[in-house]
Write an enzyme that holds these catalytic residues in place. Sequence first.
Site, mmCIF file in Angstrom:
data_model
loop_
_atom_site.group_PDB
_atom_site.id
_atom_site.type_symbol
_atom_site.label_atom_id
_atom_site.label_comp_id
_atom_site.label_asym_id
_atom_site.label_seq_id
_atom_site.Cartn_x
_atom_site.Cartn_y
_atom_site.Cartn_z
ATOM 1 N N GLU A 129 0.926 -1.345 0.045
ATOM 2 C CA GLU A 129 -0.021 0.207 0.033
ATOM 3 C C GLU A 129 0.901 1.188 -0.027
ATOM 4 O O GLU A 129 0.682 2.316 -0.659
ATOM 5 C CB GLU A 129 -0.914 0.013 1.294
ATOM 6 C CG GLU A 129 -2.193 -1.075 1.496
ATOM 7 C CD GLU A 129 -2.943 -0.705 2.503
ATOM 8 O OE1 GLU A 129 -3.889 -0.045 2.258
ATOM 9 O OE2 GLU A 129 -2.521 -1.664 3.248
ATOM 10 N N GLU A 149 -4.402 -9.736 2.386
ATOM 11 C CA GLU A 149 -5.175 -9.541 3.437
ATOM 12 C C GLU A 149 -6.691 -10.326 3.405
ATOM 13 O O GLU A 149 -7.219 -10.789 4.359
ATOM 14 C CB GLU A 149 -5.497 -7.848 3.759
ATOM 15 C CG GLU A 149 -4.532 -7.296 4.008
ATOM 16 C CD GLU A 149 -3.639 -6.581 2.987
ATOM 17 O OE1 GLU A 149 -2.909 -5.477 3.335
ATOM 18 O OE2 GLU A 149 -3.352 -7.237 2.111
#
Length: 267
Positions: free
Chosen positions: A122, A144
């Site tokens: 990210e 995730e």
Amino acid sequence: MPDLNHIVSTRSAEGVQVWTMNAAPVNAIDPDFIDALNARYDAALADPAIAVVVIASGLSVFSAGADASWMSRTVADHGLDHLLAEFNRTMDRFRELCLRLRRGPLLTVAAIGGHALAGGLELAAACDLRFVADRDELRLGAPEMKLFGVLPSGGGGAQYLTRLMGPARALHFMLHAEHINPREAAGLGLADVLCPPDELMATTQEFAVTAARRAGRVGISAARRAVFGGHELPLAEALDLDHALHWDAMRRGNFLPGVESFTKRFG
């Protein structure tokens, strides 16, 4: 405030500041890590000579995301509900940091020489450009959904990945939740430049120094706003923004000195 050099050391030259993340073992994202990056960004903004920030790692991993040991300690000491609250507070700050990098006036370039996973990916996705070592064993991934059944959005990653890959490919990447290598990342739009591993930093810095010398902070900021801001506007509004940024950069940036130098060659 934690020891900044222990977490992120810096060096500056020729309009470029290189941040080297040193938070062993995997540059895990926790409150101290976020504090350190914010402090480094404050200092870079305060130096008008800096136009480009290169974010690199001094470890074998770029960043593996949220600190698993911090999460484990929090659960053991306070329970899952407390972890959820603490995790959300920390990730809210991480999201603000990523947005700050994207909205600020400095060009941010991630130099990825090791695995970039979860929140580490990210952070890289929030940067303007990604130079990646072309090593087949290097992994980029958003696990995730596989691990926790959630999107990679602690740092706003779902939105940055979508803007890089396009909606369908980003959705497949996040739901599939498997690691990819640098060449696969390049094919998806996640890696902008692939470099031989031993040339990663030299190639990244050469680009950064050239951009800083040519455009300076004014020109780079205008280009970033035109590209990222204009991309999210209807065409007519984007052209108005482009026009305003173009003329302002010509007035305040390197245009007039460049024209003077250019015309002297033909005078």
